[in-house]
Motif scaffolding. Structure first.
Motif, PDB file in Angstrom:
ATOM      1  N   THR A 133      -5.862  19.568   1.175  1.00 26.38           N
ATOM      2  CA  THR A 133      -5.148  18.367   0.747  1.00 26.38           C
ATOM      3  C   THR A 133      -6.121  17.315   0.208  1.00 26.38           C
ATOM      4  O   THR A 133      -7.204  17.127   0.759  1.00 26.38           O
ATOM      5  CB  THR A 133      -4.340  17.773   1.909  1.00 26.38           C
ATOM      6  N   VAL A 134      -5.684  16.654  -0.844  1.00 27.69           N
ATOM      7  CA  VAL A 134      -6.422  15.518  -1.382  1.00 27.69           C
ATOM      8  C   VAL A 134      -5.510  14.298  -1.311  1.00 27.69           C
ATOM      9  O   VAL A 134      -4.285  14.415  -1.452  1.00 27.69           O
ATOM     10  CB  VAL A 134      -6.912  15.788  -2.820  1.00 27.69           C
ATOM     11  N   TYR A 135      -6.108  13.147  -1.067  1.00 30.25           N
ATOM     12  CA  TYR A 135      -5.347  11.917  -0.865  1.00 30.25           C
ATOM     13  C   TYR A 135      -5.765  10.834  -1.849  1.00 30.25           C
ATOM     14  O   TYR A 135      -6.903  10.814  -2.324  1.00 30.25           O
ATOM     15  CB  TYR A 135      -5.568  11.390   0.556  1.00 30.25           C
ATOM     16  N   LEU A 136      -4.841   9.931  -2.097  1.00 30.99           N
ATOM     17  CA  LEU A 136      -5.167   8.719  -2.852  1.00 30.99           C
ATOM     18  C   LEU A 136      -4.569   7.548  -2.074  1.00 30.99           C
ATOM     19  O   LEU A 136      -3.354   7.374  -2.051  1.00 30.99           O
ATOM     20  CB  LEU A 136      -4.602   8.764  -4.270  1.00 30.99           C
ATOM     21  N   GLN A 137      -5.442   6.782  -1.431  1.00 28.93           N
ATOM     22  CA  GLN A 137      -5.017   5.586  -0.721  1.00 28.93           C
ATOM     23  C   GLN A 137      -5.014   4.425  -1.700  1.00 28.93           C
ATOM     24  O   GLN A 137      -6.044   4.119  -2.303  1.00 28.93           O
ATOM     25  CB  GLN A 137      -5.952   5.287   0.448  1.00 28.93           C
ATOM     26  N   MET A 138      -3.863   3.804  -1.862  1.00 29.13           N
ATOM     27  CA  MET A 138      -3.713   2.724  -2.835  1.00 29.13           C
ATOM     28  C   MET A 138      -3.356   1.441  -2.108  1.00 29.13           C
ATOM     29  O   MET A 138      -2.301   1.350  -1.480  1.00 29.13           O
ATOM     30  CB  MET A 138      -2.618   3.091  -3.845  1.00 29.13           C
ATOM     31  N   ASN A 139      -4.237   0.477  -2.172  1.00 27.08           N
ATOM     32  CA  ASN A 139      -4.034  -0.829  -1.553  1.00 27.08           C
ATOM     33  C   ASN A 139      -3.938  -1.923  -2.614  1.00 27.08           C
ATOM     34  O   ASN A 139      -4.327  -1.715  -3.765  1.00 27.08           O
ATOM     35  CB  ASN A 139      -5.182  -1.140  -0.597  1.00 27.08           C
ATOM     36  N   SER A 170       0.829  -1.204   0.000  1.00 33.77           N
ATOM     37  CA  SER A 170       0.000   0.000   0.000  1.00 33.77           C
ATOM     38  C   SER A 170       0.864   1.255   0.000  1.00 33.77           C
ATOM     39  O   SER A 170       2.002   1.247   0.504  1.00 33.77           O
ATOM     40  CB  SER A 170      -0.905   0.024   1.235  1.00 33.77           C
ATOM     41  N   LEU A 171       0.312   2.304  -0.558  1.00 33.95           N
ATOM     42  CA  LEU A 171       0.898   3.638  -0.490  1.00 33.95           C
ATOM     43  C   LEU A 171      -0.237   4.651  -0.362  1.00 33.95           C
ATOM     44  O   LEU A 171      -1.353   4.398  -0.854  1.00 33.95           O
ATOM     45  CB  LEU A 171       1.692   3.964  -1.748  1.00 33.95           C
TER      46      LEU A 171
END
Length: 124
Positions: free
Chosen positions: A78-84, A17-18
């Motif tokens: 802030t915007v996020y992208l959780q990558m699993n 994940s990142l």
């Protein structure tokens, strides 16, 4: 005017994940829908995910549904992208983008602000 700076990219093994972050400058962040796009070597830039101005509405590419989540914190600009469950085919430069409008859009031409990109590499 909105300026965008991405962070959080790196090298990760398949299945890992990142979380990417995109910090925006300017007082109008909350008036813009935001998106993430990516460009792999030798390929065109493609849509990954988008979120509307309030964070209530999102859209994701079929290739990342069930694995990636987009979110935003307007108080932190802030915007996020959780990558699993990352896969080698997710390897690309990931770009944060600010739309001209407030609603979710997948069309690159609807985005007027772009970050410099952050590299994500997924090893097999």
């Amino acid at each position: 005017q909105v300026q965008l700076v991405e962070s959080g990219g790196g090298l990760v093994q398949a299945g890992g994940s990142l979380r990417l972050s995109c910090a925006a400058s300017g007082r109008t962040f909350s008036r813009h829908a935001m998106g993430w796009f990516r460009q792999a070597p030798g390929k065109e830039r493609e849509f990954v995910a988008a979120i509307n101005w309030s964070g209530v509405s999102t859209n994701r590419a079929d290739s990342v549904k069930g694995r990636f989540t987009i979110s935003r914190d307007n108080a932190k600009n802030t915007v996020y992208l959780q990558m699993n469950s990352l896969k080698p085919e997710d390897t690309a430069v990931y770009y944060c983008a600010g739309a001209r409008g407030m609603v979710v859009t997948t069309t690159q031409s609807s985005y007027g602000y772009w970050g410099q990109g952050t590299q994500v590499t997924v090893s097999s």
